[in-house]
Design a protein around this motif. Sequence first.
Motif, PDB file in Angstrom:
ATOM      1  N   LYS A   1     -13.942  14.678   5.809  1.00  0.00           N
ATOM      2  CA  LYS A   1     -13.445  16.055   5.819  1.00  0.00           C
ATOM      3  C   LYS A   1     -12.827  16.417   7.167  1.00  0.00           C
ATOM      4  O   LYS A   1     -11.752  17.029   7.226  1.00  0.00           O
ATOM      5  CB  LYS A   1     -14.595  17.008   5.485  1.00  0.00           C
ATOM      6  CG  LYS A   1     -14.214  18.482   5.560  1.00  0.00           C
ATOM      7  CD  LYS A   1     -15.405  19.375   5.232  1.00  0.00           C
ATOM      8  CE  LYS A   1     -15.050  20.857   5.392  1.00  0.00           C
ATOM      9  NZ  LYS A   1     -16.196  21.732   5.085  1.00  0.00           N
TER      10      LYS A   1
ATOM     11  N   THR B   1     -18.647  18.883  -1.093  1.00  0.00           N
ATOM     12  CA  THR B   1     -18.821  18.541   0.317  1.00  0.00           C
ATOM     13  C   THR B   1     -20.256  18.080   0.526  1.00  0.00           C
ATOM     14  O   THR B   1     -21.205  18.812   0.233  1.00  0.00           O
ATOM     15  CB  THR B   1     -18.513  19.743   1.228  1.00  0.00           C
ATOM     16  OG1 THR B   1     -17.181  20.192   0.979  1.00  0.00           O
ATOM     17  CG2 THR B   1     -18.636  19.347   2.688  1.00  0.00           C
TER      18      THR B   1
ATOM     19  N   GLU C   1     -19.443  14.940   7.517  1.00  0.00           N
ATOM     20  CA  GLU C   1     -19.125  15.665   6.291  1.00  0.00           C
ATOM     21  C   GLU C   1     -17.970  14.970   5.564  1.00  0.00           C
ATOM     22  O   GLU C   1     -16.970  14.597   6.192  1.00  0.00           O
ATOM     23  CB  GLU C   1     -18.761  17.113   6.607  1.00  0.00           C
ATOM     24  CG  GLU C   1     -19.961  17.998   6.861  1.00  0.00           C
ATOM     25  CD  GLU C   1     -19.610  19.471   6.779  1.00  0.00           C
ATOM     26  OE1 GLU C   1     -20.380  20.232   6.174  1.00  0.00           O
ATOM     27  OE2 GLU C   1     -18.555  19.835   7.325  1.00  0.00           O
TER      28      GLU C   1
ATOM     29  N   TYR D   1     -15.569  14.881   1.743  1.00  0.00           N
ATOM     30  CA  TYR D   1     -15.210  15.405   0.437  1.00  0.00           C
ATOM     31  C   TYR D   1     -15.453  14.298  -0.589  1.00  0.00           C
ATOM     32  O   TYR D   1     -15.119  13.138  -0.363  1.00  0.00           O
ATOM     33  CB  TYR D   1     -13.720  15.770   0.380  1.00  0.00           C
ATOM     34  CG  TYR D   1     -13.349  17.033   1.116  1.00  0.00           C
ATOM     35  CD1 TYR D   1     -12.217  17.073   1.916  1.00  0.00           C
ATOM     36  CD2 TYR D   1     -14.107  18.193   0.977  1.00  0.00           C
ATOM     37  CE1 TYR D   1     -11.846  18.238   2.581  1.00  0.00           C
ATOM     38  CE2 TYR D   1     -13.749  19.350   1.638  1.00  0.00           C
ATOM     39  CZ  TYR D   1     -12.623  19.371   2.444  1.00  0.00           C
ATOM     40  OH  TYR D   1     -12.267  20.509   3.090  1.00  0.00           O
TER      41      TYR D   1
ATOM     42  N   GLU E   1      -8.562  24.963   5.558  1.00  0.00           N
ATOM     43  CA  GLU E   1      -9.524  24.430   4.587  1.00  0.00           C
ATOM     44  C   GLU E   1      -8.859  24.172   3.239  1.00  0.00           C
ATOM     45  O   GLU E   1      -9.041  23.111   2.627  1.00  0.00           O
ATOM     46  CB  GLU E   1     -10.679  25.420   4.427  1.00  0.00           C
ATOM     47  CG  GLU E   1     -11.658  25.083   3.304  1.00  0.00           C
ATOM     48  CD  GLU E   1     -12.630  23.989   3.678  1.00  0.00           C
ATOM     49  OE1 GLU E   1     -13.254  23.420   2.779  1.00  0.00           O
ATOM     50  OE2 GLU E   1     -12.759  23.697   4.893  1.00  0.00           O
TER      51      GLU E   1
ATOM     52  N   ARG F   1      -8.266  20.458   1.361  1.00  0.00           N
ATOM     53  CA  ARG F   1      -8.793  20.177   0.021  1.00  0.00           C
ATOM     54  C   ARG F   1      -7.657  19.828  -0.954  1.00  0.00           C
ATOM     55  O   ARG F   1      -7.798  18.938  -1.805  1.00  0.00           O
ATOM     56  CB  ARG F   1      -9.586  21.388  -0.492  1.00  0.00           C
ATOM     57  CG  ARG F   1     -10.866  21.650   0.292  1.00  0.00           C
ATOM     58  CD  ARG F   1     -11.502  22.981  -0.114  1.00  0.00           C
ATOM     59  NE  ARG F   1     -12.074  22.920  -1.452  1.00  0.00           N
ATOM     60  CZ  ARG F   1     -13.320  22.552  -1.739  1.00  0.00           C
ATOM     61  NH1 ARG F   1     -14.143  22.220  -0.742  1.00  0.00           N
ATOM     62  NH2 ARG F   1     -13.756  22.527  -2.965  1.00  0.00           N
TER      63      ARG F   1
END
Length: 771
Positions: free
Chosen positions: A291, A263, A270, A272, A35, A39
């Motif tokens: 994402k 998000t 989903e 970002y 994760e 990001r």
Amino acid sequence: MENSKSKYIQIFISSLLIVVLIFVAALFWFEGIVEKSARTEFENNTKSKLEVINSAANLRFQKIYEDIEMFAKHELIKKERSPITTYYQNKMRVLMKPMEGNKREQDIFKMFQLYGETHDDIEYVYFSTQEGGYVVWPQTYITAGYDPRIRPWYIRGLSAINEVLQTEPYQDLVTSKKIISNVKLVRDSSGEALGVIGIDINLRSLSAILEAVKLLPNEHYILVHSSGIILEDTMYPKNNMEYIFEAYPMINREEMNLGEIYTFNMQNREVYIMKNQIEDLGWCVYSISNKNILLRQYKALRSNYFIMATLVALATSLVSLTGVYLILKNRRRHRQHMYNLKYFDSLTKLRNKALFDRDAVELISKYPQDINHALIIMNVDNFRVVNEAKGYEFGNKLLIAVAEKLKGFITEGDILARLGNDEFVVLKSNIDNYEELYNYILRLDKNLNKIYSVSGEDIFVSLSMGISMYPNDATNYNGLYKNAVSALNSSKNNSGNNFEFYNQDINTKAIYKYEIKNRLKTALNEKEFKLYYQPQIDIEQKEIIGIEALIRWESSEGFIPPNIFIPIAEESNLIIPIGEWVLMSACRFGKRLNDMGYNMQLAVNISRLQFKYPYISILLNSILEKTEFPPHLLELEITESILMGNNEECSIILEDFKKMGIKLAIDDFGTGYSSLSYLKKFDVDKIKIDRSFIKDIPENDDGTIAKVIIDLAKILNMEVIAEGVENKAQNEFLKANECIQVQGYLYAKPLCEEDLIKFVNEFKHNEGGNI
């Protein structure tokens, strides 16, 4: 025995539990890393592309703002208080015809027109006065009773006291194009408001800002005006001109902080989303990435991580091997450290002289003896003074800056080193010719001799260079080095030169070329260039049909031939201002001849650098307008290679020439790589036979090539002229083969303006003399 066996089983189980615990802990740790990595990649990718978007947007609109400021201060706009004509306020729908307005209005329109036509994304340029008068480019329809003073852009402009304001995006009612207006208040010298000046930009051009970044799959960007209107949307272009919160309701669920990653669920996926701002414009950029796609590339490493976790757990039993590895690693690091101390400069991290000597000998021995190399030794001028004045720490930083600059000029196969103190050396390998080396030295000279910023201070640095060539100057490294040092010492003793070759023949030519380039920079301002004109004769009609403008450089140190200075001017781009001066001066003289009743063709040579669209078309329009020289009497001479360079651009330029009435001739025909299809396609007016095909006729040349060119011109229905005609036998040959236009010393050498006028009068009086 049983106790021992039980003990081993316990140890085995304990070890197994430890392996399992390490394994499970590693999996949980990896989930968090996946994760975090996704990001981080999204954030880094967004920041790098945001810099491109931010730079492109600010650069474009900063230029618009500067242009508006320029217009607002222009003498033509602020010249008088009288209102712009109310011609446009007739009580009917009329076509704006600015050329029917007053002189000031015409001039303003021409200024707007020139600006608008040279900027593709400009939709309108306009000026409205307090009295309601209105000048706008391009011509458009204005409804009866149109009052610009009630328009939003005018009202916004009145509030732009000392700055340029930007309106919200809107759709133009007449053209249906999407527009942003940029406006500014105009004041007269007393400070009273005159009106509002504005430039409208078509939002279509903003797509180029997002096209400047290369989007990854499932990556999108939304460019949003400060009013909330979407300017560009790479995901759903139909959303352009919609409000961001209407097109993307999920973004309005909470106030998004700049630079934070959110998000959201967008159409069952989903994503970002990060919001950033273009500071100077107040716009926002929303970056969007899928994402799951970002996570997938990291999750794909899961199976590899299983193996890695197992190996880590098992490695606990191999502590001894780890210890051996650490010992070996430290020993290897120590050896590398000792190697660096012995062979690399501790300050600049470049090779030192010991390593350079070894590598240079190896490089020279690697190539055959007929391959050229150059040894260039450089020394920072007055470095001792810098150390004494600024201190050794400042001097060290300066040497690091010079070393970093030098690294940019090293290609594969070259060797760079610091010899010690303020001396550097480059062994330039595998050089094809002296011209290539000379241009390399010029680039070094230009980029190294400049102002450096060190510790917040600007300091001008110059370097002296000595150059020796292998194998011409020496057949071994020691001799090559010794000769380069000798050339360096000579360069430092001669304060006028930054570099010097050991070979004096090469050095003389290089320095002469270098000096010519430097003197060219001031020759135009010092009025050292002169134009001479050589008549072109019709030997059948016995009359002067034209003249060719020829540039001569009469410097303070003597005459410099065109074949010397013109190639150097082209290398340094100085041919652009020189060429503009030639065109302007020649057209002024052509206008003078025209006023005297001599309607002769004026031929002017154009270089490759000048032959660019839209530069050449704008330049010619400006010169012809200023000099009032008839365009149909102007003939531009270009070489064959220019036509072969860029078909599309050449077609546009030549089409402009035809519209203006300007003729085109191919100079030095036959010396290049002509193509009949090119000549036919580009509709050339005249072919000029190069003097090399004329000079030996008839004694040593039967004129076969000249005949072929003359016949070719007939087939293509073009005029043909021969240059370099110096005797009557050549003249008779050309006349017999139906080439009736000639130019050369048989009739006249290039003449100054007054001598040419005298020649024309006498030629006309004698009715062609003895032709």
